[in-house]
Design a protein around this motif. Structure first.
Motif, short mmCIF file in Angstrom:
data_model
loop_
_atom_site.label_atom_id
_atom_site.label_comp_id
_atom_site.label_asym_id
_atom_site.label_seq_id
_atom_site.Cartn_x
_atom_site.Cartn_y
_atom_site.Cartn_z
N LYS A 252 35.33 55.70 18.08
CA LYS A 252 35.38 54.90 19.36
C LYS A 252 36.31 53.34 18.91
O LYS A 252 35.80 52.81 18.17
CB LYS A 252 34.26 54.47 20.04
CG LYS A 252 34.19 53.85 21.18
CD LYS A 252 34.44 54.66 22.49
CE LYS A 252 34.88 53.97 23.92
NZ LYS A 252 33.53 52.95 24.18
N ASP A 253 37.44 53.33 19.59
CA ASP A 253 38.13 52.10 19.39
C ASP A 253 38.67 51.47 20.58
O ASP A 253 39.35 51.70 21.23
CB ASP A 253 39.68 52.64 18.58
CG ASP A 253 40.49 51.61 18.22
OD1 ASP A 253 40.19 50.57 18.51
OD2 ASP A 253 41.59 51.99 17.64
N GLU A 254 37.60 50.39 20.77
CA GLU A 254 37.86 49.80 21.96
C GLU A 254 37.52 50.29 23.08
O GLU A 254 36.67 51.10 23.38
CB GLU A 254 39.09 48.77 21.96
CG GLU A 254 38.95 47.79 20.82
CD GLU A 254 40.52 46.93 20.84
OE1 GLU A 254 41.35 47.01 21.79
OE2 GLU A 254 40.29 45.84 20.26
N GLU A 255 38.59 50.68 23.85
CA GLU A 255 38.47 51.24 25.34
C GLU A 255 38.96 52.73 25.00
O GLU A 255 39.06 53.36 26.19
CB GLU A 255 39.14 50.65 26.33
CG GLU A 255 38.78 49.43 26.67
CD GLU A 255 37.36 49.39 27.25
OE1 GLU A 255 36.90 50.24 27.97
OE2 GLU A 255 36.12 48.37 26.84
N LYS A 256 39.14 53.46 23.89
CA LYS A 256 39.69 54.73 23.65
C LYS A 256 38.88 55.51 22.53
O LYS A 256 38.18 54.87 21.98
CB LYS A 256 40.99 54.64 23.65
CG LYS A 256 41.52 54.03 22.41
CD LYS A 256 42.81 54.03 22.33
CE LYS A 256 43.35 53.31 20.87
NZ LYS A 256 44.77 53.07 20.69
N TYR A 257 38.94 56.76 22.61
CA TYR A 257 38.49 57.53 21.63
C TYR A 257 39.60 57.92 20.83
O TYR A 257 40.76 58.49 21.44
CB TYR A 257 37.66 58.79 22.31
CG TYR A 257 36.36 58.26 22.86
CD1 TYR A 257 35.23 58.36 22.09
CD2 TYR A 257 36.29 58.02 24.20
CE1 TYR A 257 34.01 57.83 22.58
CE2 TYR A 257 35.17 57.62 24.54
CZ TYR A 257 33.99 57.49 23.91
OH TYR A 257 32.76 57.18 24.73
N VAL A 258 39.43 58.16 19.59
CA VAL A 258 40.65 58.43 18.75
C VAL A 258 40.09 59.89 17.83
O VAL A 258 38.92 59.70 17.31
CB VAL A 258 41.16 57.63 17.81
CG1 VAL A 258 42.29 58.08 16.95
CG2 VAL A 258 41.45 56.24 18.57
N PHE A 329 42.46 59.19 23.55
CA PHE A 329 41.94 59.61 24.86
C PHE A 329 41.78 58.28 25.38
O PHE A 329 40.73 57.61 25.05
CB PHE A 329 40.80 60.47 24.75
CG PHE A 329 41.14 61.91 24.17
CD1 PHE A 329 41.43 62.92 24.84
CD2 PHE A 329 40.94 61.99 22.68
CE1 PHE A 329 41.54 64.20 24.41
CE2 PHE A 329 41.14 63.01 22.06
CZ PHE A 329 41.53 64.22 22.93
N GLU A 330 42.47 57.89 26.44
CA GLU A 330 42.26 56.58 27.29
C GLU A 330 42.74 56.59 28.58
O GLU A 330 43.52 57.60 29.06
CB GLU A 330 43.15 55.60 26.54
CG GLU A 330 44.51 55.98 26.26
CD GLU A 330 45.04 54.71 25.63
OE1 GLU A 330 44.61 53.44 25.71
OE2 GLU A 330 46.11 55.05 24.58
#
Length: 468
Positions: A252-258, A329-330
């Motif tokens: 999880k990277d702030e407001e997105k999934y990587v 994914f954002e």
């Protein structure tokens, strides 16, 4: 030979379905299965202390007959001193407004009522009368429809529902065993005439396919229970392994999934799929998209190469961007104007993907003759209130189409018009100041909008597609 009572009690103990002091809501239609369930729990209450409540739904599909079913259940419960919650739901009216599958809508409305009753009365367990024959039917229907593992797992003995659980204590026994048990108890029941109709998929399997299978082996329903139990256990274990691997593949990277493509590929395919299902569950919060095989396949295909970049668009404005060895994914990056546009009157308004929209007075000199890349519509200003806006769809949106007495859900419209799943959340919706849906641009228009100018029409709007 193991008795009916012993089979069910053993199953209840094995799966820890009931504890002392439980408050149980028994879903009872008045039919043979649910009345057998009710009689069983009245007997079981002599051995385990718990409270029984009953919920009954009249779907209003069979007129007085279904209302008499309601009265039958209420009368039985009154005689036994059981609190009953009953409700008549106008399914014919809902079908008229929405269209769609009647059995699916009945189930949706029925379970919404059960949820409401449980939450209002602090009841943690809903009990249904699903048995081994139901499990076999579900298995065969899933195989015919899709063959996905998630659907082939069939009916679980218990699953989460509302803030509690649904339990199915009759899964180890067949319909014939339930009938025999009810007869031994001297119980009566109501026969639903719709069960004899072949217009329902489940009934066709029940009337034609399963009798042929039982001629080969009477134990085929129990075999279905055994198979689905093994599938459930194996799949649950694989999901446990996938959950343990999840943080190695997804961050999880702030407001997105990587997603890390090399780490995903290092896992067996069975875990890859489940890791992505877990990701979708996070993104879509256990909604209809969480179990989409189509989305999983799209993401796996996106991860087949690490060369260059690529993008796929997922529902609800989620974008999957691949950049070499990672996929992020954002939510789609758009400016406010693209999310919701207030339209300028008597001027052209730029939308997305080469689409322009004009809305203004009929008397305005803007070109209004329909051409290969323009479509012209007319309406009266008293029907819709300015200002007019373009936005994306929202939950509960409906549009009133020509020839329909009631508005239709956009979710059903998209299905009927065969709009691809991934495109439905990006279709521009024209609404007025009251948020009334006037048109789904490029798909359908509301009943008050016409391609032919009528005497009362004083507003026109033009859709221009410049990418044609």
């Amino acid at each position: 030979m193991v008795s009916f009572d012993s089979k069910v009690r053993s199953f209840i103990n094995e799966h820890e379905l009931i504890q002392q002091g439980d408050r149980l809501l028994i879903a009872c239609s008045g039919g043979m299965d649910s009345m057998g369930l009710l009689h069983f729990f009245l007997d079981l209450r002599n051995h385990i202390k718990f409270e029984i409540f009953v919920a009954h739904v009249d779907h209003m599909l069979r007129g007085d007959i279904s209302f008499h079913d309601l009265q039958f259940v209420e009368s039985f419960c009154k005689e036994k001193g059981i609190t009953v919650f009953s409700k008549s739901i106008p399914i014919p009216k809902i079908l008229e407004e929405e269209g769609g599958n009647s059995q699916a809508i009945c189930r949706r409305e029925r379970y919404a009522f059960f949820k409401e009753v449980m939450e209002k009365n602090s009841i943690l367990k809903l009990v249904t009368a699903h048995h081994a024959d139901d499990q076999l039917e579900s298995l065969l229907m899933s195989l015919t429809k899709s063959g996905s593992l998630s659907s082939m797992k069939g009916i679980y003995p218990k699953r989460t529902f509302s803030f509690g659980t649904i339990i199915r204590p009759f899964l180890p026994v067949t319909k014939d065993e339930v009938k025999e048990y009810l007869e031994e108890k001297g119980g009566t029941y109501r026969e639903d005439s719709s069960n004899a109709k072949d217009e329902y998929t489940r009934n066709r399997f029940r009337h034609h396919i399963i009798p042929l299978m039982k001629k080969e082996n009477l134990n085929v329903p129990q075999n279905a229970v055994q198979l689905t139990t093994q599938l459930q256990e194996d799949d649950d274990y694989l999901y446990q392994l996938a959950s343990e691997k999840f943080t190695q593949v997804i961050r999880k990277d702030e407001e997105k999934y990587v997603l890390d493509i090399p780490n995903l590929k290092s896992e067996p395919v069975s875990l890859q799929r489940r890791i992505i299902f877990i990701l979708l569950d996070y993104i879509y919060d256990n909604s209809e998209y969480s179990n989409s095989e189509t989305l999983v396949k799209s993401i796996i295909n996106l991860c087949k190469t690490e060369d260059g970049s690529a993008t796929i668009y997922l529902p609800n404005q989620i974008v999957a961007n691949r950049r070499y060895s990672e996929v992020s994914f954002e939510r789609e990056v758009t400016n406010h104007q693209n999310i919701e546009i207030t339209l300028n009157l008597n001027k052209w308004n730029e939308l997305k993907n080469g689409v322009r929209l004009y809305i203004g007075d009929v008397s305005n000199g803007t070109k209004s003759k329909e051409s290969s890349n323009q479509t012209v519509y007319y309406f009266n200003s008293t029907e819709y209130k300015a200002p007019f806006r373009i936005r994306f769809r929202k939950e509960g949106d409906r549009i009133h189409l020509k020839g329909m007495e009631s508005p239709k859900r956009l979710s059903r419209l998209f299905i009927d018009e065969k709009v691809p799943l991934l495109d439905r959340d990006r279709c521009p919706i024209l609404v007025d100041d009251n948020d009334t849906v006037m048109a789904v641009i490029g798909i359908r228009e509301g009943k008050n909008i016409s391609k032919i100018q009528r005497a009362q029409d004083d507003i026109k709007f033009i859709i221009e597609y410049n990418n044609i």
